[in-house]
Design a protein around this motif. Structure first.
Motif, mmCIF file in Angstrom:
data_model
loop_
_atom_site.group_PDB
_atom_site.id
_atom_site.type_symbol
_atom_site.label_atom_id
_atom_site.label_comp_id
_atom_site.label_asym_id
_atom_site.label_seq_id
_atom_site.Cartn_x
_atom_site.Cartn_y
_atom_site.Cartn_z
ATOM 1 N N THR A 1 0.823 -1.207 0.000
ATOM 2 C CA THR A 1 0.000 0.000 0.000
ATOM 3 C C THR A 1 0.859 1.260 0.000
ATOM 4 O O THR A 1 0.655 2.176 -0.805
ATOM 5 N N ALA A 2 1.836 1.317 0.898
ATOM 6 C CA ALA A 2 2.709 2.493 0.968
ATOM 7 C C ALA A 2 3.505 2.660 -0.321
ATOM 8 O O ALA A 2 3.705 3.779 -0.806
ATOM 9 N N THR A 3 3.954 1.535 -0.891
ATOM 10 C CA THR A 3 4.727 1.599 -2.137
ATOM 11 C C THR A 3 3.853 2.062 -3.289
ATOM 12 O O THR A 3 4.262 2.901 -4.099
ATOM 13 N N SER A 4 2.636 1.515 -3.379
ATOM 14 C CA SER A 4 1.710 1.939 -4.436
ATOM 15 C C SER A 4 1.461 3.435 -4.368
ATOM 16 O O SER A 4 1.543 4.147 -5.375
ATOM 17 N N ALA A 5 1.149 3.925 -3.164
ATOM 18 C CA ALA A 5 0.849 5.339 -2.998
ATOM 19 C C ALA A 5 2.051 6.207 -3.332
ATOM 20 O O ALA A 5 1.936 7.213 -4.044
ATOM 21 N N GLY A 6 3.220 5.827 -2.820
ATOM 22 C CA GLY A 6 4.416 6.633 -3.043
ATOM 23 C C GLY A 6 4.846 6.676 -4.490
ATOM 24 O O GLY A 6 5.231 7.735 -5.008
ATOM 25 N N VAL A 7 4.785 5.536 -5.177
ATOM 26 C CA VAL A 7 5.167 5.505 -6.593
ATOM 27 C C VAL A 7 4.192 6.326 -7.419
ATOM 28 O O VAL A 7 4.595 7.057 -8.337
ATOM 29 N N ALA A 8 2.904 6.238 -7.114
ATOM 30 C CA ALA A 8 1.919 7.038 -7.840
ATOM 31 C C ALA A 8 2.173 8.530 -7.629
ATOM 32 O O ALA A 8 2.093 9.329 -8.575
ATOM 33 N N GLN A 9 2.481 8.919 -6.404
ATOM 34 C CA GLN A 9 2.798 10.325 -6.127
ATOM 35 C C GLN A 9 4.031 10.764 -6.916
ATOM 36 O O GLN A 9 4.071 11.870 -7.473
ATOM 37 N N ALA A 10 5.042 9.897 -6.960
ATOM 38 C CA ALA A 10 6.272 10.243 -7.671
ATOM 39 C C ALA A 10 6.031 10.367 -9.173
ATOM 40 O O ALA A 10 6.584 11.259 -9.828
ATOM 41 N N LEU A 11 5.219 9.478 -9.739
ATOM 42 C CA LEU A 11 4.893 9.577 -11.164
ATOM 43 C C LEU A 11 4.170 10.887 -11.457
ATOM 44 O O LEU A 11 4.447 11.554 -12.462
ATOM 45 N N ALA A 12 3.245 11.261 -10.577
ATOM 46 C CA ALA A 12 2.520 12.512 -10.771
ATOM 47 C C ALA A 12 3.453 13.715 -10.623
ATOM 48 O O ALA A 12 3.290 14.726 -11.319
ATOM 49 N N GLU A 13 4.435 13.633 -9.711
ATOM 50 C CA GLU A 13 5.444 14.688 -9.599
ATOM 51 C C GLU A 13 6.195 14.871 -10.914
ATOM 52 O O GLU A 13 6.619 15.965 -11.265
ATOM 53 N N MET A 14 6.380 13.755 -11.642
ATOM 54 C CA MET A 14 7.101 13.787 -12.913
ATOM 55 C C MET A 14 6.273 14.405 -14.037
ATOM 56 O O MET A 14 6.728 14.493 -15.173
ATOM 57 N N GLY A 15 5.053 14.808 -13.718
ATOM 58 C CA GLY A 15 4.192 15.405 -14.722
ATOM 59 C C GLY A 15 3.244 14.425 -15.370
ATOM 60 O O GLY A 15 2.522 14.789 -16.313
ATOM 61 N N LYS A 16 3.185 13.186 -14.878
ATOM 62 C CA LYS A 16 2.330 12.161 -15.459
ATOM 63 C C LYS A 16 0.941 12.194 -14.816
ATOM 64 O O LYS A 16 0.818 12.263 -13.599
ATOM 65 N N ARG A 17 -0.087 12.128 -15.654
ATOM 66 C CA ARG A 17 -1.446 11.992 -15.137
ATOM 67 C C ARG A 17 -1.576 10.575 -14.585
ATOM 68 O O ARG A 17 -1.460 9.611 -15.343
ATOM 69 N N THR A 18 -1.836 10.463 -13.301
ATOM 70 C CA THR A 18 -1.753 9.161 -12.641
ATOM 71 C C THR A 18 -3.024 8.856 -11.867
ATOM 72 O O THR A 18 -3.547 9.707 -11.144
ATOM 73 N N LEU A 19 -3.503 7.626 -12.015
ATOM 74 C CA LEU A 19 -4.646 7.134 -11.252
ATOM 75 C C LEU A 19 -4.160 6.046 -10.313
ATOM 76 O O LEU A 19 -3.486 5.101 -10.724
ATOM 77 N N LEU A 20 -4.501 6.173 -9.041
ATOM 78 C CA LEU A 20 -4.139 5.213 -8.007
ATOM 79 C C LEU A 20 -5.411 4.483 -7.588
ATOM 80 O O LEU A 20 -6.388 5.118 -7.178
ATOM 81 N N ILE A 21 -5.390 3.149 -7.693
ATOM 82 C CA ILE A 21 -6.592 2.358 -7.425
ATOM 83 C C ILE A 21 -6.390 1.517 -6.177
ATOM 84 O O ILE A 21 -5.424 0.746 -6.080
ATOM 85 N N ASP A 22 -7.318 1.655 -5.233
ATOM 86 C CA ASP A 22 -7.326 0.805 -4.043
ATOM 87 C C ASP A 22 -8.171 -0.423 -4.368
ATOM 88 O O ASP A 22 -9.402 -0.392 -4.287
ATOM 89 N N PHE A 23 -7.501 -1.518 -4.720
ATOM 90 C CA PHE A 23 -8.167 -2.752 -5.146
ATOM 91 C C PHE A 23 -8.252 -3.768 -4.006
ATOM 92 O O PHE A 23 -8.603 -4.913 -4.231
ATOM 93 N N ASP A 24 -7.895 -3.330 -2.820
ATOM 94 C CA ASP A 24 -7.909 -4.190 -1.645
ATOM 95 C C ASP A 24 -9.163 -3.882 -0.823
ATOM 96 O O ASP A 24 -9.350 -2.734 -0.405
ATOM 97 N N PRO A 25 -10.050 -4.861 -0.603
ATOM 98 C CA PRO A 25 -11.285 -4.585 0.142
ATOM 99 C C PRO A 25 -11.049 -4.093 1.562
ATOM 100 O O PRO A 25 -11.965 -3.532 2.188
#
Length: 384
Positions: A130-154
């Motif tokens: 979870t922490a890795t998913s969130a952090g990588v998504a934030q970093a991709l968005a910092e790079m200027g990428k439009r990023t969608l983060l999906i919580d697929f865990d119930p």
């Protein structure tokens, strides 16, 4: 890699920089595949050799930290004294010089295959997916990428840790869209994640507890292929609205994981390694056992469906060499696998736990900590 720097040859530097300058540095370094600390090192070295540079407006600067080779910060201070400048001004001019010398590459044309899809998986819980998913998504968005983060865990840890509410059990949700039970547009479920240099480019699709029923419903579906294609069909309306879609997968080897693996497959016209799975592990034997089971699932699905699923790499999370031989020898074994490679080693430090405690994204709460630096390394490597 055990840390982004070694204490014997790097020293931490803290300064006050304008927000726009910090953002430009992070984005440009990510675009060019350069570590921020290396970019600042180049800038400081070049600035000390250069003649006078234009003044930078540093009013209202916020905290910025990086690591420079031992002794270079002292030399920067000496040069600032000679030029009668503040240390903040000298560092700001150095970064401006590096930006001027390293222009942004041309934007790439739109991808015909849509967003690149990165799923974070490991059937073992507690490894930090979870922490890795969130952090990588934030970093991709910092790079200027439009990023969608999906919580697929119930269980919804990702949603709650970022300070958002899980979707109501009777409301439309990702699971209901996957099963054809939802009305309305899936876009209506997305919420913007605010804060940090990623704001405006990062969205979350929150979890809903109805996902606990997903495996059972997929298993009893009359459609032979619905359990593999359900996630892809549900997310199809979003495919061309984002550059990256990052999925935090449940700690399971069930049908839901099959749908995520199928979603991450290499599509027609897409190069291998553009999309795929990042496996988050710990430096211990139980993670290795869990990976063996996940690998078997990947190989079986790929064979059954005649598809290619790229393993983008390992992330060794919560690493602490002080745990002794078990940790250090396990880390060596992850490196020795070679393919997939270890993308980064994220140290066990307090900043991530603090960010969760206050329900803030790590790259907004403590953007210059060692964990944040490692997460940006992962984002940069999977985007190469």
């Amino acid at each position: 890699m055990t840390a982004p720097y070694h204490p014997s040859d790097r020293e931490k530097v803290v300064a006050k920089l304008p927000t726009d300058l910090r953002k430009d540095l992070k984005v440009r370094a990510a675009e060019l595949g350069v570590d921020i600390q290396d970019a600042v090192t180049e800038g400081v070295t070049a600035w000390r050799r250069a003649k006078s540079r234009p003044q930078v407006d540093t009013t209202g600067g916020s905290s910025f930290a990086t690591y420079l080779p031992a002794g270079l910060y002292g030399k920067l201070k000496d040069t600032c004294k000679d030029r009668k400048l503040s240390y903040n001004q000298g560092l700001a001019q150095s970064i401006h010089l590096w930006l001027d010398s390293h222009p942004s590459p041309r934007p790439q044309p739109p991808r015909e295959s849509g967003a690149r899809r990165v799923i974070m998986g490991n059937q073992k819980g507690g490894v930090g997916k979870t922490a890795t998913s969130a952090g990588v998504a934030q970093a991709l968005a910092e790079m200027g990428k439009r990023t969608l983060l999906i919580d697929f865990d119930p269980q919804g840890h990702l949603t709650r840790q970022l300070g958002y509410q899980m979707l109501d059990i009777d409301s439309p949700s990702l699971a209901k869209h996957m099963l054809g039970e939802a009305r309305g547009d899936i876009r209506d479920l997305l919420v913007p994640i605010k804060g940090g240099d990623f704001e405006g480019r990062l969205h979350l699709l929150p979890a809903c507890k109805d996902a606990f029923l997903l495996d059972a419903k997929l298993a009893t579906s009359r459609s032979v292929r619905i359990k593999e294609t359900a996630l892809e069909r549900a997310l199809e309306p979003l495919a061309h609205e984002f550059d990256y879609i990052v999925v935090d997968c449940p700690p399971s080897l069930g049908y839901a994981m099959d749908t995520a693996l199928y979603y991450s497959r290499t599509r027609d016209g897409e190069e291998a390694g553009q999309s795929g799975i990042v496996v988050v592990v710990l430096a211990e034997d139980s993670s290795a056992d869990a990976y063996d089971m996940l690998l078997e699932q990947i190989e079986d699905l790929a064979e059954d469906m005649s598809i290619t699923i790229s393993q983008l790499g390992f992330v060794v999370n919560m690493y602490d060499s002080r745990k002794g031989y078990v940790a250090t020898s396990s880390l060596d074994e992850w490196h020795q696998i070679g393919d997939p490679a270890v993308l980064a080693v994220i140290p066990e430090l307090k900043e991530q736990r603090e960010a969760v405690r206050v329900k803030q994204p790590l790259l907004a709460y403590e953007p210059d900590c060692e964990q944040a630096i490692a997460l940006r390394t992962i984002a940069r490597r999977i985007s190469e």
